[in-house]
Design a protein around this motif. Structure first.
Motif, short mmCIF file in Angstrom:
data_model
loop_
_atom_site.label_atom_id
_atom_site.label_comp_id
_atom_site.label_asym_id
_atom_site.label_seq_id
_atom_site.Cartn_x
_atom_site.Cartn_y
_atom_site.Cartn_z
N ILE A 65 38.47 13.93 8.44
CA ILE A 65 39.37 15.19 8.38
C ILE A 65 39.25 17.05 8.72
O ILE A 65 37.84 17.08 8.08
CB ILE A 65 40.37 15.21 7.35
N ARG A 89 50.92 7.28 15.15
CA ARG A 89 50.23 8.56 15.16
C ARG A 89 49.82 7.99 13.76
O ARG A 89 49.63 6.39 13.69
CB ARG A 89 50.99 9.83 13.93
N LEU A 91 48.15 15.22 10.71
CA LEU A 91 47.87 13.31 10.80
C LEU A 91 47.81 13.27 12.49
O LEU A 91 49.67 13.32 12.55
CB LEU A 91 48.09 12.22 10.46
N ASP A 92 47.69 13.48 13.50
CA ASP A 92 47.93 13.65 14.81
C ASP A 92 49.47 13.69 14.87
O ASP A 92 50.21 13.51 15.86
CB ASP A 92 48.22 11.92 14.85
N TYR A 143 53.88 5.42 12.86
CA TYR A 143 52.54 5.01 12.71
C TYR A 143 52.19 3.99 12.70
O TYR A 143 52.24 2.54 12.21
CB TYR A 143 53.38 5.70 11.02
#
Length: 315
Positions: free
Chosen positions: A90, A115, A142-143, A200
């Motif tokens: 990250i 994602r 996240l994305d 997700y």
């Protein structure tokens, strides 16, 4: 453009190679540290590092990209754009804001769908007929960043996780090469993602591959294809684990169960047909415990299977 490239596995290699071939200056490649791999636990470097070294590109391998030391090392390369593809760490807000044009990510789905870490495999498992790649402006979520460009890629009926991976890698490589000049000219038109449509695709786990014979044959066939070649699907047979490497639906996919799920319905020289919760699954390639992958034809030479035997019994 001066680009710092961040990536680790094969999926990222296509993009790095395409950017180099397009004439961009890759000032450094950032990748995960070398790790022991395989049964022999031989320490080996990532595919991205291999290509970078072959092309004379400086390589950074921080254990944690967010440390002050790693951040300052990145800053020293004075990149105008960071291109990220399956890097595996990250990025901090400090890193995201560092280059002139920010950071972009090559994601293997049509965001906001899928994602997360395993969009390629999940698209097959879910029975999608179309997926694709998205070039996204990265932010801390996240994305979740703005969509810059996208390209659709069909999911073919016989696609596996491996084959779809390779086509998406190629699509991502060509799309990022087209997108970078647009960014430089200010010709991209970022679009916000619709969070209400987001799905997700979590990280792959070995447990995902356990075959539940109560499921329908179509779902199991997709699971086998989606999880090929890692982590793969598995069941038990004669109190030993057996990996199922290739399988397809039986001809009568919608038939109600004729026998308890997991029961062998029929055996030919090339296949084993197994009852599922709905329809049947035909096994084409398997891997017995402690042995290499083999065709069902070869498997039957050493393990004669008869109708009525059961897969999925408790070890």
């Amino acid at each position: 453009m001066k680009i710092a490239f961040m990536g680790t596995p094969d999926f990222a290699v296509g993009a790095l190679r395409a950017l180099l071939d397009a004439g961009h200056e890759i000032v450094c490649a950032v990748t995960q540290p070398d790790k022991p791999r395989g049964r022999g636990k031989t320490v080996s470097c990532s595919p991205v590092k291999e290509l970078a070294l072959a092309r004379g590109i400086p390589v950074l391998q921080p254990m944690k990209i967010r440390t002050p030391e790693a951040v300052e090392a990145l800053r020293g390369y004075d990149a105008e754009l960071f291109v990220v593809a399956a890097f595996g760490q990250i990025l901090s807000s400090e890193i995201l804001q560092m280059p002139k044009y920010g950071c972009i990510n090559i994601h293997a789905s049509l965001l906001p769908k899928y994602r997360g870490a395993a969009p390629i495999q999940q698209a097959i498992i879910d029975g999608e007929t179309v997926t694709g790649v998205t070039i996204m402006q990265m932010e801390e979520g996240l994305d979740t960043g703005d969509i810059l460009t996208r390209r659709e890629v069909p999911v073919l009926p016989d696609d596996t996780g491996d084959s779809l991976h390779d086509r998406l890698m190629e699509a991502g490589a060509s799309l990022v090469v087209e997108t970078v000049p647009l960014i430089e000219r200010g010709a991209v038109h970022p679009q916000k993602q619709d969070a209400d449509k987001a799905t997700y695709a979590g990280r792959l786990q070995k447990a995902m591959g356990k075959i539940d014979w109560n499921r329908d044959a179509a779902a199991l066939a997709r699971l086998v294809r989606g999880l090929h070649s890692w982590p793969g699907c598995y069941t038990t047979f004669r109190n030993k684990n057996l990996k199922v490497r290739a399988a397809s639906e039986g001809a009568d996919a919608d038939a109600d169960a004729k026998a308890p799920p997991g029961t062998v319905l029929r055996v030919t020289k090339e296949t084993i047909e197994v009852q599922t919760g709905r329809g049947s699954l035909i096994l084409h390639s398997v891997q017995p415990e402690g042995k290499k992958q083999m065709s069902v034809r070869d498997f039957l030479l050493g393990y004669p299977v008869k109708a009525g035997e059961r897969f999925g019994e408790t070890v």
